[in-house]
Design a protein around this motif. Structure first.
Motif, PDB file in Angstrom:
ATOM      1  N   ARG A  52       0.826  -1.206   0.000  1.00  0.00           N
ATOM      2  CA  ARG A  52       0.000   0.000   0.000  1.00  0.00           C
ATOM      3  C   ARG A  52       0.863   1.260   0.000  1.00  0.00           C
ATOM      4  NH1 ARG A  52      -5.801   0.720   2.635  1.00  0.00           N
ATOM      5  NH2 ARG A  52      -5.252   2.813   3.262  1.00  0.00           N
ATOM      6  N   SER A  56       1.114   4.089  -3.107  1.00  0.00           N
ATOM      7  CA  SER A  56       0.599   5.456  -2.971  1.00  0.00           C
ATOM      8  C   SER A  56       1.688   6.501  -2.756  1.00  0.00           C
ATOM      9  CB  SER A  56      -0.476   5.520  -1.872  1.00  0.00           C
ATOM     10  OG  SER A  56      -0.154   4.719  -0.785  1.00  0.00           O
ATOM     11  N   SER A 335     -10.445  -3.534   2.728  1.00  0.00           N
ATOM     12  CA  SER A 335      -9.745  -2.698   1.758  1.00  0.00           C
ATOM     13  C   SER A 335      -8.598  -3.495   1.122  1.00  0.00           C
ATOM     14  CB  SER A 335      -9.241  -1.461   2.498  1.00  0.00           C
ATOM     15  OG  SER A 335      -8.653  -0.570   1.615  1.00  0.00           O
ATOM     16  N   LEU A 337      -6.199  -5.298  -1.992  1.00  0.00           N
ATOM     17  CA  LEU A 337      -5.364  -4.689  -3.028  1.00  0.00           C
ATOM     18  C   LEU A 337      -5.548  -5.372  -4.383  1.00  0.00           C
ATOM     19  CD1 LEU A 337      -2.198  -4.415  -0.750  1.00  0.00           C
ATOM     20  CD2 LEU A 337      -3.800  -2.579  -1.325  1.00  0.00           C
ATOM     21  N   PHE A 341      -3.716  -0.091  -5.776  1.00  0.00           N
ATOM     22  CA  PHE A 341      -3.962   1.017  -4.853  1.00  0.00           C
ATOM     23  C   PHE A 341      -3.217   2.218  -5.413  1.00  0.00           C
ATOM     24  CE2 PHE A 341      -3.870   3.187  -0.639  1.00  0.00           C
ATOM     25  CZ  PHE A 341      -5.214   3.037  -0.331  1.00  0.00           C
ATOM     26  N   GLN A 345      -4.719   2.738  -9.430  1.00  0.00           N
ATOM     27  CA  GLN A 345      -5.673   1.676  -9.113  1.00  0.00           C
ATOM     28  C   GLN A 345      -6.590   1.455 -10.313  1.00  0.00           C
ATOM     29  OE1 GLN A 345      -9.148   2.135  -6.531  1.00  0.00           O
ATOM     30  NE2 GLN A 345      -8.338   0.532  -5.230  1.00  0.00           N
TER      31      GLN A 345
ATOM     32  N   SER B  13     -12.225   7.455  -8.645  1.00  0.00           N
ATOM     33  CA  SER B  13     -12.387   6.001  -8.604  1.00  0.00           C
ATOM     34  C   SER B  13     -13.736   5.549  -8.066  1.00  0.00           C
ATOM     35  CB  SER B  13     -11.306   5.390  -7.710  1.00  0.00           C
ATOM     36  OG  SER B  13     -11.582   5.741  -6.359  1.00  0.00           O
ATOM     37  N   GLN B  15     -14.510   4.857  -5.054  1.00  0.00           N
ATOM     38  CA  GLN B  15     -14.453   3.956  -3.889  1.00  0.00           C
ATOM     39  C   GLN B  15     -15.194   4.563  -2.703  1.00  0.00           C
ATOM     40  OE1 GLN B  15     -12.965   0.808  -4.333  1.00  0.00           O
ATOM     41  NE2 GLN B  15     -13.155   1.773  -6.338  1.00  0.00           N
ATOM     42  N   ARG B  54     -10.240   3.270   2.095  1.00  0.00           N
ATOM     43  CA  ARG B  54     -10.259   2.682   0.763  1.00  0.00           C
ATOM     44  C   ARG B  54      -9.862   3.638  -0.349  1.00  0.00           C
ATOM     45  NH1 ARG B  54     -15.786  -0.815   0.764  1.00  0.00           N
ATOM     46  NH2 ARG B  54     -15.703  -0.541  -1.453  1.00  0.00           N
ATOM     47  N   CYS B  55      -9.983   4.932  -0.134  1.00  0.00           N
ATOM     48  CA  CYS B  55      -9.684   5.884  -1.205  1.00  0.00           C
ATOM     49  C   CYS B  55      -8.271   5.631  -1.733  1.00  0.00           C
ATOM     50  CB  CYS B  55      -9.791   7.320  -0.705  1.00  0.00           C
ATOM     51  SG  CYS B  55      -9.144   8.498  -1.913  1.00  0.00           S
ATOM     52  N   PRO B  56      -8.136   5.209  -2.992  1.00  0.00           N
ATOM     53  CA  PRO B  56      -6.819   4.839  -3.519  1.00  0.00           C
ATOM     54  C   PRO B  56      -5.851   6.022  -3.564  1.00  0.00           C
ATOM     55  CG  PRO B  56      -8.434   4.898  -5.295  1.00  0.00           C
ATOM     56  CD  PRO B  56      -9.195   5.056  -4.009  1.00  0.00           C
TER      57      PRO B  56
END
Ligand code: HEM
Ligand code: SF4
Lengths: 397, 64
Positions: A52, A56, A335, A337, A341, A345, B13, B15, B54-56
């Protein structure tokens, strides 16, 4: 520092639905440096937090060129790293320029509007399967045609060209073959797409993806064609493989299948858990990034210029949810993957979700006794594709 | 408690919409996340926290 281990990327699986043998042990305990078959070294990151973090963190670039994984037999890189329109190979503001206009076409509410049509496609294909009688091959009957029809319609590709798309997209995604073959398939697709794009540009319509890209953006023709090919390819093989793999996991775990049968209205949550677990159990190397600065990940210093491979086995990390190594369809969505992510994503995640939810639910509602015609371990699996899946799923009901 | 989306990083997205449909929507113009309920009631908070997680693009915030 000990010498880098050889990446167990091509190791056999003991069971077609389990990770490559020895993979979990090899990557345990934090980023491990491994040598890929093409000789490139990369750090394998496999913890939930680590994957993750890298996905990001803008200090990791997704630009391709010289990366550890390869797509062709002769070791060629398939894509020119400067290929215009390669949304998955550019970073930052350049990426946002391509990505933003596309998001509108994949909005949750737009995908919800598509659901009745997806249902219709599923129903029609299952009608044919039923009429032709058992045994049937689920891959040919449903898994393959569903996503390719949906993506072709979403893009706005006229029906008469759709068969060519299905075949060419399949060829394009195959790992076996040379760069020349890849380019030949891409050229063939571009030849069909160009007049369609030109027509929509002239008409000024934006009611499908091609129209939206042709008329509501500043994309060049080359970018547009490549984006269309990318969407066709990305939307085609992945969803189809996963619909098949989900079914196989459920065949192998009758108690879990029972959970879906008891309450098909939970198909959305069920699909999230199947996605988490299936992607995690595929194991193996995953998404590739390259550090542009020194960054610490899971206590290891990754140096600027180092390659990183993110194993989505991270979906089985206890840090994500308790009992992560088990498929538990009663679990609330977590949540995971499975669609990646960060800014890259999966663009098509909400589309894939709709197809998988409707496909899976309808399949087991219509054929409550659906079962494999041969043991799951004896079916043939495609290792020759970028994404792993069953080549055929013979079923009876 | 205030919910915000940093528009600069949003990738549209959706989400957040999946996590808390009563709190978020996507703009018809560009698909970006929009906040429908900036000060959500207590029963909406679990969904909002889920959206934050969850927000990518990690652009949804909940200021406590
Ligand atoms: C079950 C089905 C699918 C799975 C498991 C899947 C998985 C993924 C993953 C993991 C990524 C992230 C790649 C990275 O971070 O480098 C991704 C990106 C992407 N996916 Fe999917 N995908 C699926 C279906 C689809 C569909 C249906 C479409 C399109 C119609 C699609 C289009 C894309 C595109 C365009 C990207 C690149 C986005 C970017 O780089 O900004 N995918 N997908
Ligand atoms: S989840 Fe994040 S990136 Fe996606 S639409 Fe909502 S705010 Fe934007």
């Amino acid at each position: 520092m000990t010498e880098a281990a050889v990446c167990p990327v091509h190791h056999e699986r003991d069971h077609p639905l389990h990770p490559p043998a020895g993979f979990a042990e090899a990557v345990a305990g934090g980023p491990v440096k491994m040598i890929w078959p093409n000789g490139v070294e990369a750090w394998m990151v496999s913890s939930y937090a680590g994957v993750r973090q890298v996905l990001s963190d803008s200090r990791f670039s997704t630009r391709k060129g010289g990366q550890p994984e390869m797509r062709t037999d002769d070791g060629d890189e398939v894509l020119d790293p400067d290929q215009p329109g390669n949304i998955n190979g550019i970073d930052g503001a350049e990426h946002m320029r391509l990505r933003r206009p596309l998001s509108r076409g994949f909005m949750v509410k737009r995908m919800n509007e598509l659901r009745p049509r997806i249902q219709q496609i599923v129903d029609e294909h299952l009608d044919v399967m039923e009429a032709e009688g058992a045994p049937a091959d689920l891959v040919a009957s449903l898994c393959l045609p569903l996503p390719s029809l949906v993506i072709a319609e979403l893009l706005g590709v006229p029906p008469e060209h759709q068969e060519l798309f299905q075949v060419t997209a399949g060829d394009l995604f195959g790992k076996n073959g040379s760069k020349d073959e890849y380019l030949a398939h891409a050229t063939k697709l571009a030849e069909v797409l160009t007049p369609i794009v030109e027509e929509k540009r002239a008409a000024g319509t934006n009611d499908d993806m091609i129209g939206l890209m042709a008329n509501d953006t500043d994309f060049s023709m080359e970018e547009l064609i490549f984006l269309c090919i990318g969407l066709l390819a990305a939307g085609h093989e992945t969803t189809s493989n996963f619909l098949g793999l989900f079914t196989l996991h459920l065949f192998e775990k009758p108690d879990q299948l029972e959970v879906l049968r008891r309450d098909p209205s939970r198909a959305d949550v069920v699909v999230e858990e199947l996605m988490r677990y299936t992607v995690g159990s595929l194991g193996g190397p995953g998404l590739t990034r390259r550090a542009t600065e020194d960054v610490e990940v899971d206590g290891v210093l990754i140096k600027a210029g180092d390659w990183v491979s993110l194993s989505l086995m991270a979906n089985l990390d206890e840090a994500l949810c308790p009992g992560a190594e088990q498929l538990d369809l009663e679990r609330d969505a977590v949540s995971h993957l499975g669609f990646g992510f960060g800014p890259h994503q999966c663009l098509g995640a909400n589309l894939a979700r709709a197809e998988l939810q409707i496909g899976l639910r309808t399949l087991f509602e219509r054929f409550p006794n659906l079962r494999p015609a041969v043991p799951v371990t004896e079916m043939s699996y495609r290792n020759d594709m970028i994404t792993y899946g069953a080549a055929e799923i013979p079923v009876v009901w | 408690m205030t919910v915000r989306i940093n528009q600069t990083g949003c990738i549209g997205s959706g989400q957040c919409v999946l996590a808390a449909p009563d709190v978020f929507d996507q703009s018809d113009d560009d698909g970006h996340g929009i906040v429908l309920v900036a000060e959500p009631s207590a029963e909406l908070l679990p969904g909002v926290r889920d959206a934050v997680d969850r927000c990518p693009a990690q652009v949804v915030t909940l200021e406590e």
